[in-house]
Design a protein around this motif. Sequence first.
Motif, mmCIF file in Angstrom:
data_model
loop_
_atom_site.group_PDB
_atom_site.id
_atom_site.type_symbol
_atom_site.label_atom_id
_atom_site.label_comp_id
_atom_site.label_asym_id
_atom_site.label_seq_id
_atom_site.Cartn_x
_atom_site.Cartn_y
_atom_site.Cartn_z
ATOM 1 N N GLU A 39 0.765 -1.122 0.077
ATOM 2 C CA GLU A 39 -0.139 0.066 0.042
ATOM 3 C C GLU A 39 1.066 1.301 -0.113
ATOM 4 O OE1 GLU A 39 -3.184 -0.001 -0.442
ATOM 5 O OE2 GLU A 39 -3.795 -1.819 0.229
ATOM 6 N N PHE A 55 -0.023 4.579 1.862
ATOM 7 C CA PHE A 55 0.096 4.149 3.363
ATOM 8 C C PHE A 55 1.839 4.411 3.811
ATOM 9 C CE2 PHE A 55 1.624 1.205 6.831
ATOM 10 C CZ PHE A 55 0.768 1.711 7.917
ATOM 11 N N LEU A 102 3.412 7.644 6.105
ATOM 12 C CA LEU A 102 3.961 7.028 7.210
ATOM 13 C C LEU A 102 5.386 7.535 7.301
ATOM 14 C CD1 LEU A 102 3.691 5.756 10.104
ATOM 15 C CD2 LEU A 102 4.286 3.201 9.038
ATOM 16 N N LYS A 136 0.478 -9.134 4.450
ATOM 17 C CA LYS A 136 -0.047 -9.517 3.386
ATOM 18 C C LYS A 136 0.436 -8.467 2.232
ATOM 19 C CE LYS A 136 -3.997 -12.474 4.608
ATOM 20 N NZ LYS A 136 -5.309 -12.616 4.606
ATOM 21 N N GLY A 166 -3.210 -6.066 9.288
ATOM 22 C CA GLY A 166 -4.840 -5.684 9.042
ATOM 23 C C GLY A 166 -5.844 -6.540 9.735
ATOM 24 N N HIS A 167 -5.416 -7.671 10.466
ATOM 25 C CA HIS A 167 -6.144 -8.612 10.856
ATOM 26 C C HIS A 167 -6.870 -8.216 12.189
ATOM 27 C CE1 HIS A 167 -5.912 -13.009 9.411
ATOM 28 N NE2 HIS A 167 -5.004 -12.437 8.625
ATOM 29 N N GLY A 168 -7.899 -8.638 12.338
ATOM 30 C CA GLY A 168 -8.725 -8.124 13.674
ATOM 31 C C GLY A 168 -8.127 -9.019 14.814
ATOM 32 N N ALA A 169 -7.697 -10.010 14.775
ATOM 33 C CA ALA A 169 -6.981 -10.810 15.928
ATOM 34 C C ALA A 169 -5.651 -10.672 16.109
ATOM 35 C CB ALA A 169 -7.562 -12.199 15.852
ATOM 36 N N MET A 190 -1.225 -3.311 14.916
ATOM 37 C CA MET A 190 -2.248 -3.479 13.943
ATOM 38 C C MET A 190 -2.611 -2.262 13.213
ATOM 39 S SD MET A 190 -5.096 -5.622 15.909
ATOM 40 C CE MET A 190 -4.829 -7.135 16.853
ATOM 41 N N LYS A 191 -2.872 -2.243 12.068
ATOM 42 C CA LYS A 191 -3.425 -1.120 11.256
ATOM 43 C C LYS A 191 -4.826 -0.945 11.542
ATOM 44 C CE LYS A 191 -0.772 -1.814 7.147
ATOM 45 N NZ LYS A 191 -0.835 -2.301 5.560
ATOM 46 N N PRO A 192 -5.456 0.216 11.399
ATOM 47 C CA PRO A 192 -4.573 1.761 11.463
ATOM 48 C C PRO A 192 -3.712 1.818 12.575
ATOM 49 C CG PRO A 192 -7.105 1.871 11.201
ATOM 50 C CD PRO A 192 -6.748 0.809 11.490
ATOM 51 N N VAL A 193 -2.562 2.533 12.304
ATOM 52 C CA VAL A 193 -1.337 2.517 13.266
ATOM 53 C C VAL A 193 -1.608 3.618 14.129
ATOM 54 C CG1 VAL A 193 0.871 2.926 13.379
ATOM 55 C CG2 VAL A 193 0.279 1.413 11.622
#
Lengths: 127, 225
Positions: A12, A15, A19, A56, A83-86, A103-106
């Motif tokens: 990305e 991004f 950053l 990823k 970007g995983h939720g867990a 985790m993203k968003p950072v």
Amino acid sequence: MDKIHVLIIDDEVEFAEALAERLELRGYLPKTADSGRGGLEAVGVALPDVILLDLKMPDMSGFDVLVEVKKKYPTVEVIMLTGHGASSSGIKSMERGAFDFIMKPVDLGELMEKIKQAYRKRLANSM
Amino acid sequence: MENKLRESQLVFLGKLLAGYTHELKNHLAIINESSGLMDDLLMMSEEGDEKLHLRFRKIIVTIGERISAANIMAMYLNRIAHRMDSPLSHCNVNDLLTEELALMERFGAMKNISFDKNLQKEIPSVYNNPSLLQFIIFSLVNDLMERLTSGSVIRFSSSARGDDVVLHIESVGPFDSDGGAVDSGLMVQILDFAAEKADISLSQNVSSGAGLNNILTISSKMMAS
């Protein structure tokens, strides 16, 4: 503290570039690569202190890049971006040698703290 | 074959949801960094209209707050999607409930029904079917929301019973005489079947406040069938 060389490997591009610019404004020396292979090449050209590595990517997974980096440059510290939720993928990364994950968003404050900790570890391991 | 088809459909749906939420988080990450960079540059610029600066900063704060809220929703939906990855796994019932209720709150708000959580901290992790458990919780809460009148409350409480976890889902408020599930008889059958599959004891009684109290006792060690 010396200026910390940070390599951001993320497909990305917007991004990674935003950053990088924000880190630069805060005194870091960031570079970006937009693929796993591009990232590995960049590491070979100029060794960073800390790598921010997306989990990823289309050409190579972050896991594979991580394993390759730690095999060739064990003192370079890697922080995974997920970007995983867990947190399971982040924990898996740490089992494979990553210093930490975020985790993203950072949250920039949290990220900078992790970068500093990773840099201190790198310094200690390089002595 | 029918069951296998249903399972495959769930996996398909889970994958789509997981992919979508992952992409959504990527977009949010880009918006977050772009907005942050705009804020940085604005802070650094010395000249310009002070009022305009303040206006921009207020907008940036709003963007940040909305990113944060959207990210939490995406994170919860992503977790729910990944819970379909494998039928059995270790999970925390409080986490399952929290992520599910965050996504159901809007349905409640539309009917002016609020959720009240009283979850015991440090409950044991259970080895069970998290996706099926979330389906059962959803069905029970949805059924109450269909039947309760505006201004009612649905109370949730969790506690440990040995290695198992007990979850109470209780209604506080009068039921609407016209409301109710489309086919409550069928729903009861489906829930009973789901509860049996997930090794969950499901019972219902009338609480002291005349509300319905659903009690789920969730087995901590479900065996693979």
